[in-house]
Scaffold this active site. Sequence first.
Site, PDB file in Angstrom:
ATOM      1  N   TYR A   1     -11.953   3.985  21.356  1.00 21.79           N
ATOM      2  CA  TYR A   1     -11.537   3.162  22.535  1.00 21.79           C
ATOM      3  C   TYR A   1     -13.010   2.272  22.796  1.00 21.79           C
ATOM      4  O   TYR A   1     -13.968   3.099  23.169  1.00 21.79           O
ATOM      5  CB  TYR A   1     -11.236   4.015  23.794  1.00 21.79           C
ATOM      6  CG  TYR A   1     -10.742   3.219  24.688  1.00 21.79           C
ATOM      7  CD1 TYR A   1      -9.224   2.610  24.619  1.00 21.79           C
ATOM      8  CD2 TYR A   1     -11.194   2.490  25.746  1.00 21.79           C
ATOM      9  CE1 TYR A   1      -8.659   1.737  25.592  1.00 21.79           C
ATOM     10  CE2 TYR A   1     -10.687   1.732  26.728  1.00 21.79           C
ATOM     11  CZ  TYR A   1      -9.364   1.408  26.651  1.00 21.79           C
ATOM     12  OH  TYR A   1      -8.938   0.483  27.294  1.00 21.79           O
ATOM     13  N   GLN A   2     -12.821   0.886  22.713  1.00 26.43           N
ATOM     14  CA  GLN A   2     -11.729   0.177  22.542  1.00 26.43           C
ATOM     15  C   GLN A   2     -11.456   0.296  20.845  1.00 26.43           C
ATOM     16  O   GLN A   2     -12.359   0.737  20.294  1.00 26.43           O
ATOM     17  CB  GLN A   2     -12.075  -1.322  22.435  1.00 26.43           C
ATOM     18  CG  GLN A   2     -12.251  -1.503  23.994  1.00 26.43           C
ATOM     19  CD  GLN A   2     -11.158  -1.618  24.984  1.00 26.43           C
ATOM     20  OE1 GLN A   2      -9.960  -1.789  24.610  1.00 26.43           O
ATOM     21  NE2 GLN A   2     -11.052  -1.124  26.284  1.00 26.43           N
ATOM     22  N   PRO A   3     -10.175   0.349  20.487  1.00 28.74           N
ATOM     23  CA  PRO A   3      -9.839   0.256  18.991  1.00 28.74           C
ATOM     24  C   PRO A   3     -10.114  -0.944  18.587  1.00 28.74           C
ATOM     25  O   PRO A   3     -10.298  -2.032  19.102  1.00 28.74           O
ATOM     26  CB  PRO A   3      -8.251   0.867  18.967  1.00 28.74           C
ATOM     27  CG  PRO A   3      -7.992   0.048  20.246  1.00 28.74           C
ATOM     28  CD  PRO A   3      -9.044   0.268  21.357  1.00 28.74           C
TER      29      PRO A   3
ATOM     30  N   TYR B   1      -4.814  -3.165  17.982  1.00 30.89           N
ATOM     31  CA  TYR B   1      -4.014  -2.326  19.192  1.00 30.89           C
ATOM     32  C   TYR B   1      -2.707  -2.098  18.748  1.00 30.89           C
ATOM     33  O   TYR B   1      -1.547  -2.538  19.383  1.00 30.89           O
ATOM     34  CB  TYR B   1      -4.194  -3.370  20.510  1.00 30.89           C
ATOM     35  CG  TYR B   1      -5.647  -3.556  21.010  1.00 30.89           C
ATOM     36  CD1 TYR B   1      -5.948  -2.690  22.023  1.00 30.89           C
ATOM     37  CD2 TYR B   1      -6.389  -4.415  20.578  1.00 30.89           C
ATOM     38  CE1 TYR B   1      -7.238  -2.746  22.608  1.00 30.89           C
ATOM     39  CE2 TYR B   1      -7.849  -4.470  21.038  1.00 30.89           C
ATOM     40  CZ  TYR B   1      -8.017  -3.648  22.135  1.00 30.89           C
ATOM     41  OH  TYR B   1      -9.373  -3.587  22.648  1.00 30.89           O
ATOM     42  N   HIS B   2      -2.820  -0.968  17.892  1.00 30.51           N
ATOM     43  CA  HIS B   2      -1.548  -0.334  17.545  1.00 30.51           C
ATOM     44  C   HIS B   2      -2.103   1.178  17.223  1.00 30.51           C
ATOM     45  O   HIS B   2      -2.889   1.264  16.521  1.00 30.51           O
ATOM     46  CB  HIS B   2      -0.911  -0.828  16.267  1.00 30.51           C
ATOM     47  CG  HIS B   2       0.242  -0.173  15.793  1.00 30.51           C
ATOM     48  ND1 HIS B   2       1.680  -0.474  16.054  1.00 30.51           N
ATOM     49  CD2 HIS B   2       0.350   1.153  15.146  1.00 30.51           C
ATOM     50  CE1 HIS B   2       2.399   0.233  15.471  1.00 30.51           C
ATOM     51  NE2 HIS B   2       1.885   1.254  14.936  1.00 30.51           N
TER      52      HIS B   2
ATOM     53  N   HIS C   1      -3.436   4.268  16.181  1.00 26.40           N
ATOM     54  CA  HIS C   1      -3.901   5.208  15.260  1.00 26.40           C
ATOM     55  C   HIS C   1      -5.216   6.017  15.404  1.00 26.40           C
ATOM     56  O   HIS C   1      -5.604   6.100  16.527  1.00 26.40           O
ATOM     57  CB  HIS C   1      -4.371   4.040  14.222  1.00 26.40           C
ATOM     58  CG  HIS C   1      -5.721   3.189  14.666  1.00 26.40           C
ATOM     59  ND1 HIS C   1      -5.342   2.321  15.366  1.00 26.40           N
ATOM     60  CD2 HIS C   1      -6.956   3.106  14.271  1.00 26.40           C
ATOM     61  CE1 HIS C   1      -6.595   1.642  15.568  1.00 26.40           C
ATOM     62  NE2 HIS C   1      -7.423   2.243  14.906  1.00 26.40           N
ATOM     63  N   ILE C   2      -5.193   7.029  14.486  1.00 24.59           N
ATOM     64  CA  ILE C   2      -5.911   8.155  14.788  1.00 24.59           C
ATOM     65  C   ILE C   2      -6.731   8.454  13.586  1.00 24.59           C
ATOM     66  O   ILE C   2      -6.149   8.332  12.513  1.00 24.59           O
ATOM     67  CB  ILE C   2      -5.098   9.376  15.089  1.00 24.59           C
ATOM     68  CG1 ILE C   2      -4.404   9.269  16.457  1.00 24.59           C
ATOM     69  CG2 ILE C   2      -6.050  10.611  15.229  1.00 24.59           C
ATOM     70  CD1 ILE C   2      -3.022  10.105  16.521  1.00 24.59           C
TER      71      ILE C   2
ATOM     72  N   ASP D   1      -8.771   5.767   4.610  1.00 24.74           N
ATOM     73  CA  ASP D   1      -9.352   4.621   5.036  1.00 24.74           C
ATOM     74  C   ASP D   1      -9.893   3.821   4.011  1.00 24.74           C
ATOM     75  O   ASP D   1     -10.228   4.443   3.078  1.00 24.74           O
ATOM     76  CB  ASP D   1     -10.219   5.281   6.145  1.00 24.74           C
ATOM     77  CG  ASP D   1     -10.905   3.978   6.978  1.00 24.74           C
ATOM     78  OD1 ASP D   1     -10.435   3.574   8.075  1.00 24.74           O
ATOM     79  OD2 ASP D   1     -11.885   3.383   6.398  1.00 24.74           O
TER      80      ASP D   1
ATOM     81  N   GLU E   1       0.761  -1.223  -0.030  1.00 22.22           N
ATOM     82  CA  GLU E   1       0.065  -0.116   0.013  1.00 22.22           C
ATOM     83  C   GLU E   1       0.712   1.163  -0.030  1.00 22.22           C
ATOM     84  O   GLU E   1       0.318   2.258   0.327  1.00 22.22           O
ATOM     85  CB  GLU E   1      -0.881   0.176   1.099  1.00 22.22           C
ATOM     86  CG  GLU E   1      -2.045  -1.191   1.181  1.00 22.22           C
ATOM     87  CD  GLU E   1      -2.948  -1.238   2.218  1.00 22.22           C
ATOM     88  OE1 GLU E   1      -3.485  -0.055   2.641  1.00 22.22           O
ATOM     89  OE2 GLU E   1      -3.335  -2.101   2.728  1.00 22.22           O
TER      90      GLU E   1
END
Lengths: 323, 323
Positions: free
Chosen positions: A253-255, A258-259, A261-262, A189, A169
Amino acid sequence: MKGDGENGSVATEIRGAQGNVSETKENAAQTWLRAAKFKEVLGSDSSHKSLFILVAHESGEQGVLLLNKSPFSENVEDIAALIESAELSEIMKNDIFGSYDVIIPSKLNLVKSTLIYPANEKVIAKYRQEEKYIIHETAEDYNTITVEYIKKYQMDLKWLHNVLSKESEAERIIFEDPDPHNGFILSPDIKWDGTSMENLYVLAMIHRNGVRSIRDLTADDLPLLENVRSKSLSAIKEKYGVRPDQIRAYFHYQPCFYHLHIHFVSLKYDAPASTTLAAVLLDDVINNLKIASDYYKRATLTFARKRSDKLLEMFREAGRCEP
Amino acid sequence: MKGDGENGSVATEIRGAQGNVSETKENAAQTWLRAAKFKEVLGSDSSHKSLFILVAHESGEQGVLLLNKSPFSENVEDIAALIESAELSEIMKNDIFGSYDVIIPSKLNLVKSTLIYPANEKVIAKYRQEEKYIIHETAEDYNTITVEYIKKYQMDLKWLHNVLSKESEAERIIFEDPDPHNGFILSPDIKWDGTSMENLYVLAMIHRNGVRSIRDLTADDLPLLENVRSKSLSAIKEKYGVRPDQIRAYFHYQPCFYHLHIHFVSLKYDAPASTTLAAVLLDDVINNLKIASDYYKRATLTFARKRSDKLLEMFREAGRCEP
C-alpha cells in the site's frame, strides 16, 4: 544457504562468461568507459553495497554505470581459496575478537554491473535516487486525492486481464481457484527465478474485479482473504515444500497496480518494499477487519513516496503534505 | 549520499590502518587463518553481501570468520580510479543496455571482517544462522504464554532505570520531557555513530513504568503516544535538521526489552528489524487505538522468531505452533 542463484564456483562462471563473448564487444564497453569521466553519484545503498554513477565523454555523450557487489560464493572451493589467500590488516584486537580489513582475490570479489550508453535524460532520471517522504492518508484524503490519482494515472490492466482469463501466461500458473467472487490465480512473480527457495516470490491475483486495494476491503471480504491465504499456503507447501510458517504474505500500500493482489515471499528473502512503510501483512488485514468491519474506510494509512511521484504532488497541492 | 561512515578515500584508510598496527599481531591472525580449514557456512546474507564461516585447525581449535563486503567509496578520487581500472566481461548486451562482470582493484573492494579465535561452542552458536518461524499471537496467547515468557526471561532493566533517572548516560540525552506519566527521554541508539544522517537512529524511552509493550496500550495512552511523536520529531528536526516526513517511527513487537520505547530512524536507513514481521509503525498504533480503544487487547499480532528462541518453544509446547 544460497541466494541470488549463486551456485557454481566463481572461477567456472568467469571462464564461462568470457568464453561466450566476442572480444570486440567486450572491449567496446570497457573502452567507452575508460574514456569517460565521473560526473555525479546518482544513487547509492550502503546496506546492499550498490552505487549508481553518471559518467560522460568530452563530446557530451553520457552513460549510467550501475555497480552492485556480488554476494559471497558459497562454493566450498571458493571459500577454501578465500581463506588461503585473504590478506588481513588489523583494525582492532580485543581478547578473542579481532577486526580486519581484508583483501581477497579479485575473481572471488566480482562486481556485477550494468552500463547504459548512450544514456538520455529520461534514462538518467530513472536511476537518480530520490528522497522519499512519508504521507499520512486519512479516509478523506483517500476519497478526495488518491481516488483521483488512480483514475488519472492507473496503468493499463490489459496484461492482468489476459493473465486472469488465461489468454497469456497460463503455463506459469501454480494454482487456480476459478470462483469468480472468492477465487484467484497464483503464479511466480516475474522477479523470481522459480528455483531458488531462499528468494521464493509468488503472487496471488484475485478473479473479482473492482477491488482496487486494501482500502476497498470490509469484513464481507474475509472469506475471500481467508480463501486466498489458506489455498495459496497449501499450494506453496505442495509445489515447493516450504512450510506456511516460513512464508510472509502481504499487500503493498500503495500497490503498484490497482487490482487486489497478494505477495507470498520466503521469510528468508529481504524483498524490496517489504518494510512497514510499503507492505501490510495479510494476517494484519484479516485481524483489522475482524476488529472493525469498516477498518479500511476509517483508517489513516501511512506510506512513503519518492520526490517526483504524482501522488505526493497531489497531496502537496491539496495542502496535506509539506512542500 | 553516504553510509556506514565512509568518508575518506579508501587508499588513505588502508595506509592509516596499516601504519598503526604491529606487524606481529597482524600476521598472527593471518597465520592462524591460513593454517585453518573451512568447516561450515554458519550463515549468509545475499542481499547484504555477508558470509559467516566456521574454520578449524587440525588441533581442533576453532574460529569464526565474519565477512562483510564494504560499501562503495563515494570519494571522487576512488570513483575515478574505479572507472579507469575496471575490467569488464560482457554477460549480455541489448541495445543501449549491457551487463558485465567487473573486476576492480582489491584496494577499492575491501571486505570488512571479524575473526574470533579460539571460538567455543557458545560463540559459534551465536553466529549460526537460524531459520525463523512465524507466530500468530492471539490476545489469549499473549496472556497465557507471552506474559509467562516475559516474567521468566525478561532481561534485567537496571541499565534502563539508570538512564531514566540520569544516573548514567545523561550526557547523551537529546531531549527530555520529565512528566512522569507522558514524559520520555530521547537518546541516540547505541548502533548509531551520531554523525551520519543517512543512518540516523534515536530511541525514545518513556518515563512511566509498567507499560511493557504495545500490548499494554489503550486509547487512554493516546496523549502519551502523541506527545512522544510530536516532541521527538521536533527535537530531531532541531538537533539534526531532518524533517518529520523523513523519519520512520516504530515499535518492535516483540520488543528487545519490555519497557515501552520507540525507534526513530532515518527513512534512508534500511535498519535491522524494520520489516513488517518485526516493526509496527507508531502512526499505525495511534490509528489502531483511535479505531478501537481495546485494539491491542483483542488483536492477533504476527511476528517471527528464530528456531532456538524460548518464546517459540513455549508456543510450540502450548500446541499453538507446529513443531
